[in-house]
Design an enzyme around this catalytic site. Sequence first.
Site, PDB file in Angstrom:
ATOM      1  N   HIS A  12       0.934  -1.333  -0.097  1.00 49.67           N
ATOM      2  CA  HIS A  12       0.398   0.112   0.238  1.00 49.67           C
ATOM      3  C   HIS A  12       0.648   1.534  -0.064  1.00 49.67           C
ATOM      4  O   HIS A  12       0.702   1.981  -0.940  1.00 49.67           O
ATOM      5  CB  HIS A  12      -0.983  -0.052   1.257  1.00 49.67           C
ATOM      6  CG  HIS A  12      -2.035  -1.142   1.190  1.00 49.67           C
ATOM      7  ND1 HIS A  12      -2.013  -1.308   2.570  1.00 49.67           N
ATOM      8  CD2 HIS A  12      -2.567  -1.297   0.419  1.00 49.67           C
ATOM      9  CE1 HIS A  12      -3.684  -2.653   2.264  1.00 49.67           C
ATOM     10  NE2 HIS A  12      -3.543  -2.653   1.334  1.00 49.67           N
TER      11      HIS A  12
ATOM     12  N   ARG B  98      -1.838  -5.587  -8.390  1.00 46.13           N
ATOM     13  CA  ARG B  98      -0.791  -7.335  -7.822  1.00 46.13           C
ATOM     14  C   ARG B  98      -1.219  -8.786  -9.834  1.00 46.13           C
ATOM     15  O   ARG B  98      -0.078  -8.411  -9.631  1.00 46.13           O
ATOM     16  CB  ARG B  98      -0.952  -7.716  -7.200  1.00 46.13           C
ATOM     17  CG  ARG B  98      -1.344  -6.814  -5.723  1.00 46.13           C
ATOM     18  CD  ARG B  98      -1.564  -7.263  -4.473  1.00 46.13           C
ATOM     19  NE  ARG B  98      -3.186  -6.799  -4.730  1.00 46.13           N
ATOM     20  CZ  ARG B  98      -3.909  -7.207  -3.737  1.00 46.13           C
ATOM     21  NH1 ARG B  98      -3.410  -7.202  -1.849  1.00 46.13           N
ATOM     22  NH2 ARG B  98      -5.633  -6.480  -4.181  1.00 46.13           N
TER      23      ARG B  98
HETATM   24  P1  ADP Z   1      -6.135  -6.495   0.272  1.00 46.70           P
HETATM   25  O1  ADP Z   1      -6.907  -6.605   1.653  1.00 46.70           O
HETATM   26  O2  ADP Z   1      -5.779  -6.845  -0.718  1.00 46.70           O
HETATM   27  O3  ADP Z   1      -4.506  -5.468   0.943  1.00 46.70           O
HETATM   28  P2  ADP Z   1      -7.072  -3.088   0.559  1.00 46.70           P
HETATM   29  O4  ADP Z   1      -8.412  -3.088   0.136  1.00 46.70           O
HETATM   30  O5  ADP Z   1      -6.916  -2.912   1.643  1.00 46.70           O
HETATM   31  O6  ADP Z   1      -6.806  -5.176  -0.112  1.00 46.70           O
HETATM   32  O7  ADP Z   1      -6.389  -2.336  -0.753  1.00 46.70           O
HETATM   33  C1  ADP Z   1      -6.114  -1.213  -1.197  1.00 46.70           C
HETATM   34  C2  ADP Z   1      -5.855  -0.954  -2.830  1.00 46.70           C
HETATM   35  O8  ADP Z   1      -4.270  -1.203  -2.394  1.00 46.70           O
HETATM   36  C3  ADP Z   1      -6.266  -1.828  -3.556  1.00 46.70           C
HETATM   37  O9  ADP Z   1      -6.695  -0.755  -4.729  1.00 46.70           O
HETATM   38  C4  ADP Z   1      -5.120  -2.968  -3.794  1.00 46.70           C
HETATM   39  O10 ADP Z   1      -5.312  -3.211  -4.819  1.00 46.70           O
HETATM   40  C5  ADP Z   1      -3.990  -2.078  -3.514  1.00 46.70           C
HETATM   41  N1  ADP Z   1      -3.404  -3.054  -3.632  1.00 46.70           N
HETATM   42  C6  ADP Z   1      -3.157  -3.667  -1.997  1.00 46.70           C
HETATM   43  N2  ADP Z   1      -2.357  -4.825  -1.740  1.00 46.70           N
HETATM   44  C7  ADP Z   1      -1.363  -4.134  -2.139  1.00 46.70           C
HETATM   45  C8  ADP Z   1       0.041  -4.351  -3.032  1.00 46.70           C
HETATM   46  N3  ADP Z   1       1.064  -5.404  -2.565  1.00 46.70           N
HETATM   47  N4  ADP Z   1       1.123  -4.108  -4.058  1.00 46.70           N
HETATM   48  C9  ADP Z   1      -0.328  -3.145  -4.851  1.00 46.70           C
HETATM   49  N5  ADP Z   1      -1.697  -2.875  -4.747  1.00 46.70           N
HETATM   50  C10 ADP Z   1      -1.617  -2.708  -3.788  1.00 46.70           C
END
Ligand code: ADP
Length: 159
Positions: free
Chosen positions: A17, A90
Amino acid sequence: MKIAVYPGSFDPTTNGHLDIVKRSGLLFDKVIVAVLNNPNKKPLFSVEERVDILRRTCKDIENVEIDCFSGLLIDYAKSKNACAIVKGLRAVSDFEYELQMAHMNKKLNPDIETIFIMTNSRYSYLSSSLVKEVAQFGGCIKGLVPEIIEDEIYNRFMK
Ligand code: ADP
């Protein structure tokens, strides 16, 4: 001023994130990281805690703001005068759902674009739910989440 909203559950924030937050901060004048308040889910961290963790981990990035929202993302984005919604991608498995959401949001408000940022390959396997699963059984989550919350994640599973 070009404003983007980066929405998610962030339960908890991972380094994947934070990588997206930093990179979108380079593309937009302001990025609002928006924690979704979803009453149907039982989170590990409350919305207030998640906002606080993000504030602490992003404190050195000047053009990033942390907020929370409930209801329709597109309405929230409009209320913040955002021109874009940022999503991290991802794998192909993320794509199908995100494409559907992007089309729906475009229909609801054609003025707001959804922008996809490809994950840093270092974090391509990383998700909040997988971090929780590993931590629950005492696996090592070092380097996957901000250091300031490592211990707290384990603590939550000991209660
Ligand atoms: P998650 O539980 O899948 O981590 P979130 O709802 O907290 O989900 O994710 C918020 C956003 O961050 C989404 O757009 C998700 O695709 C993106 N995201 C989550 N993990 C990653 C990562 N490892 N790399 C890039 N983007 C990510």
